[in-house]
Design a protein around this motif. Structure first.
Motif, PDB file in Angstrom:
ATOM      1  N   UNK A   1       0.859  -1.182   0.000  1.00  0.00           N
ATOM      2  CA  UNK A   1       0.000   0.000   0.000  1.00  0.00           C
ATOM      3  C   UNK A   1       0.893   1.229   0.000  1.00  0.00           C
ATOM      4  N   UNK A   2       0.470   2.243  -0.728  1.00  0.00           N
ATOM      5  CA  UNK A   2       1.138   3.539  -0.686  1.00  0.00           C
ATOM      6  C   UNK A   2       0.077   4.610  -0.828  1.00  0.00           C
ATOM      7  N   UNK A   3       0.103   5.585   0.064  1.00  0.00           N
ATOM      8  CA  UNK A   3      -0.845   6.685  -0.007  1.00  0.00           C
ATOM      9  C   UNK A   3      -0.149   8.016   0.203  1.00  0.00           C
ATOM     10  N   UNK A   4      -0.577   9.018  -0.543  1.00  0.00           N
ATOM     11  CA  UNK A   4      -0.122  10.396  -0.369  1.00  0.00           C
ATOM     12  C   UNK A   4      -0.895  10.939   0.820  1.00  0.00           C
ATOM     13  N   UNK A   5      -0.196  11.419   1.852  1.00  0.00           N
ATOM     14  CA  UNK A   5      -0.854  11.781   3.103  1.00  0.00           C
ATOM     15  C   UNK A   5      -0.577  13.221   3.493  1.00  0.00           C
ATOM     16  N   UNK A   6      -1.398  13.731   4.402  1.00  0.00           N
ATOM     17  CA  UNK A   6      -1.187  15.067   4.949  1.00  0.00           C
ATOM     18  C   UNK A   6      -0.263  14.964   6.155  1.00  0.00           C
ATOM     19  N   UNK A   7       0.170  16.107   6.633  1.00  0.00           N
ATOM     20  CA  UNK A   7       1.009  16.124   7.826  1.00  0.00           C
ATOM     21  C   UNK A   7       2.470  16.330   7.492  1.00  0.00           C
ATOM     22  N   UNK A   8       3.331  15.873   8.387  1.00  0.00           N
ATOM     23  CA  UNK A   8       4.763  16.126   8.218  1.00  0.00           C
ATOM     24  C   UNK A   8       5.484  15.052   7.406  1.00  0.00           C
ATOM     25  N   UNK A   9       4.749  14.205   6.776  1.00  0.00           N
ATOM     26  CA  UNK A   9       5.322  13.228   5.852  1.00  0.00           C
ATOM     27  C   UNK A   9       4.539  13.329   4.551  1.00  0.00           C
ATOM     28  N   UNK A  10       5.074  12.777   3.490  1.00  0.00           N
ATOM     29  CA  UNK A  10       4.408  12.894   2.187  1.00  0.00           C
ATOM     30  C   UNK A  10       3.675  11.618   1.788  1.00  0.00           C
ATOM     31  N   UNK A  11       4.313  10.473   2.001  1.00  0.00           N
ATOM     32  CA  UNK A  11       3.720   9.194   1.615  1.00  0.00           C
ATOM     33  C   UNK A  11       3.834   8.209   2.759  1.00  0.00           C
ATOM     34  N   UNK A  12       2.833   7.369   2.897  1.00  0.00           N
ATOM     35  CA  UNK A  12       2.853   6.278   3.861  1.00  0.00           C
ATOM     36  C   UNK A  12       2.776   4.979   3.070  1.00  0.00           C
ATOM     37  N   UNK A  13       3.722   4.102   3.342  1.00  0.00           N
ATOM     38  CA  UNK A  13       3.823   2.832   2.633  1.00  0.00           C
ATOM     39  C   UNK A  13       3.671   1.699   3.634  1.00  0.00           C
ATOM     40  N   UNK A  14       3.027   0.621   3.209  1.00  0.00           N
ATOM     41  CA  UNK A  14       2.957  -0.591   4.021  1.00  0.00           C
ATOM     42  C   UNK A  14       3.680  -1.699   3.276  1.00  0.00           C
ATOM     43  N   UNK A  15       4.519  -2.409   4.005  1.00  0.00           N
ATOM     44  CA  UNK A  15       5.273  -3.538   3.455  1.00  0.00           C
ATOM     45  C   UNK A  15       5.011  -4.779   4.283  1.00  0.00           C
ATOM     46  N   UNK A  16       5.070  -5.929   3.649  1.00  0.00           N
ATOM     47  CA  UNK A  16       5.132  -7.212   4.335  1.00  0.00           C
ATOM     48  C   UNK A  16       6.483  -7.808   3.947  1.00  0.00           C
ATOM     49  N   UNK A  17       7.318  -8.072   4.942  1.00  0.00           N
ATOM     50  CA  UNK A  17       8.645  -8.630   4.676  1.00  0.00           C
ATOM     51  C   UNK A  17       8.851  -9.883   5.511  1.00  0.00           C
ATOM     52  N   UNK A  18       9.852 -10.663   5.123  1.00  0.00           N
ATOM     53  CA  UNK A  18      10.104 -11.931   5.805  1.00  0.00           C
ATOM     54  C   UNK A  18      10.812 -11.748   7.141  1.00  0.00           C
ATOM     55  N   UNK A  19      11.659 -10.720   7.237  1.00  0.00           N
ATOM     56  CA  UNK A  19      12.491 -10.543   8.434  1.00  0.00           C
ATOM     57  C   UNK A  19      13.080  -9.144   8.436  1.00  0.00           C
ATOM     58  N   UNK A  20      13.819  -8.817   9.494  1.00  0.00           N
ATOM     59  CA  UNK A  20      14.515  -7.533   9.526  1.00  0.00           C
ATOM     60  C   UNK A  20      15.574  -7.473   8.436  1.00  0.00           C
ATOM     61  N   UNK A  21      16.217  -8.603   8.181  1.00  0.00           N
ATOM     62  CA  UNK A  21      17.209  -8.660   7.105  1.00  0.00           C
ATOM     63  C   UNK A  21      16.540  -8.426   5.747  1.00  0.00           C
ATOM     64  N   UNK A  22      15.358  -8.975   5.578  1.00  0.00           N
ATOM     65  CA  UNK A  22      14.620  -8.763   4.333  1.00  0.00           C
ATOM     66  C   UNK A  22      14.233  -7.296   4.201  1.00  0.00           C
ATOM     67  N   UNK A  23      13.848  -6.661   5.319  1.00  0.00           N
ATOM     68  CA  UNK A  23      13.537  -5.234   5.261  1.00  0.00           C
ATOM     69  C   UNK A  23      14.777  -4.432   4.846  1.00  0.00           C
ATOM     70  N   UNK A  24      15.935  -4.811   5.353  1.00  0.00           N
ATOM     71  CA  UNK A  24      17.175  -4.130   4.969  1.00  0.00           C
ATOM     72  C   UNK A  24      17.379  -4.220   3.452  1.00  0.00           C
ATOM     73  N   UNK A  25      17.097  -5.380   2.878  1.00  0.00           N
ATOM     74  CA  UNK A  25      17.196  -5.557   1.425  1.00  0.00           C
ATOM     75  C   UNK A  25      16.209  -4.637   0.707  1.00  0.00           C
ATOM     76  N   UNK A  26      14.946  -4.606   1.168  1.00  0.00           N
ATOM     77  CA  UNK A  26      13.917  -3.757   0.558  1.00  0.00           C
ATOM     78  C   UNK A  26      14.321  -2.288   0.690  1.00  0.00           C
ATOM     79  N   UNK A  27      14.820  -1.913   1.844  1.00  0.00           N
ATOM     80  CA  UNK A  27      15.254  -0.538   2.082  1.00  0.00           C
ATOM     81  C   UNK A  27      16.337  -0.140   1.080  1.00  0.00           C
TER      82      UNK A  27
END
Length: 167
Positions: free
Chosen positions: A102-128
């Motif tokens: 999911x990705x949405x353009x949002x109001x406030x002090x950030x521009x976009x909010x993204x939701x990810x499903x990853x396998x692990x913290x290491x997998x998140x590091x790869x996605x990052x």
């Protein structure tokens, strides 16, 4: 006159939608029995609801942890510019990221909010490293990891509150 007539749907339509939001595979016969309507009438109403785009699609709710994606991450993205060109370039590229649910353009002090499903913290590091940091115009990435899921609904119950009565 119902307070919800402005959406052009009546109580029966909302009863059908409520049941479909619980089980999109529900048959017209079952729906008819559930809401006391003939299966032919349900089929006709379902077709109209689909044509009017009250029902956008039917899908399966997959068990992500069972499929190996047990970590949910919410990512707040700030862009270096909010100019239309920058927003369009970011949006064009983020939809290409295979890890983004999911990705949405949002109001406030950030521009976009993204939701990810990853396998692990290491997998998140790869996605990052391979997906998020490669997106255009990104100036800041903040990540929050879900510790425990408390509620998850495709359709919140408020949508049907006071709309399925009065046949």
């Amino acid at each position: 006159m119902s307070k919800f007539e402005h959406v052009g749907l009546d109580a029966i339509d909302f009863q059908i939608l409520r049941e479909l939001s619980i089980d999109g595979r529900a048959s017209d016969v079952w729906l008819g029995e559930k809401i006391n309507l003939s299966s032919t009438a349900v089929a006709r109403r379902r077709k109209i609801l689909e044509e009017r785009q009250a029902v956008l699609s039917y899908s399966a709710d997959l068990n992500m942890p069972m499929l190996g994606f047990s970590v949910v991450v919410f990512v707040a993205i700030e862009l270096s510019s909010q100019a239309e060109r920058a927003l369009n370039e970011f949006e064009r590229e983020v939809v290409k990221c295979p890890s983004v649910s999911y990705c949405g353009f949002v109001s406030g002090d950030t521009d976009f909010l993204i939701m990810l499903n990853v396998a692990s913290f290491e997998d998140y590091d790869r996605v990052y490293r391979r997906e998020l940091s490669m997106l255009p115009h990104v100036s800041r990435i903040r990540s929050s990891f879900v510790i425990r899921e408390v509620a998850r609904r495709a359709t919140p119950p408020i949508v049907f509150q006071d709309r399925t009565e009065g046949r």
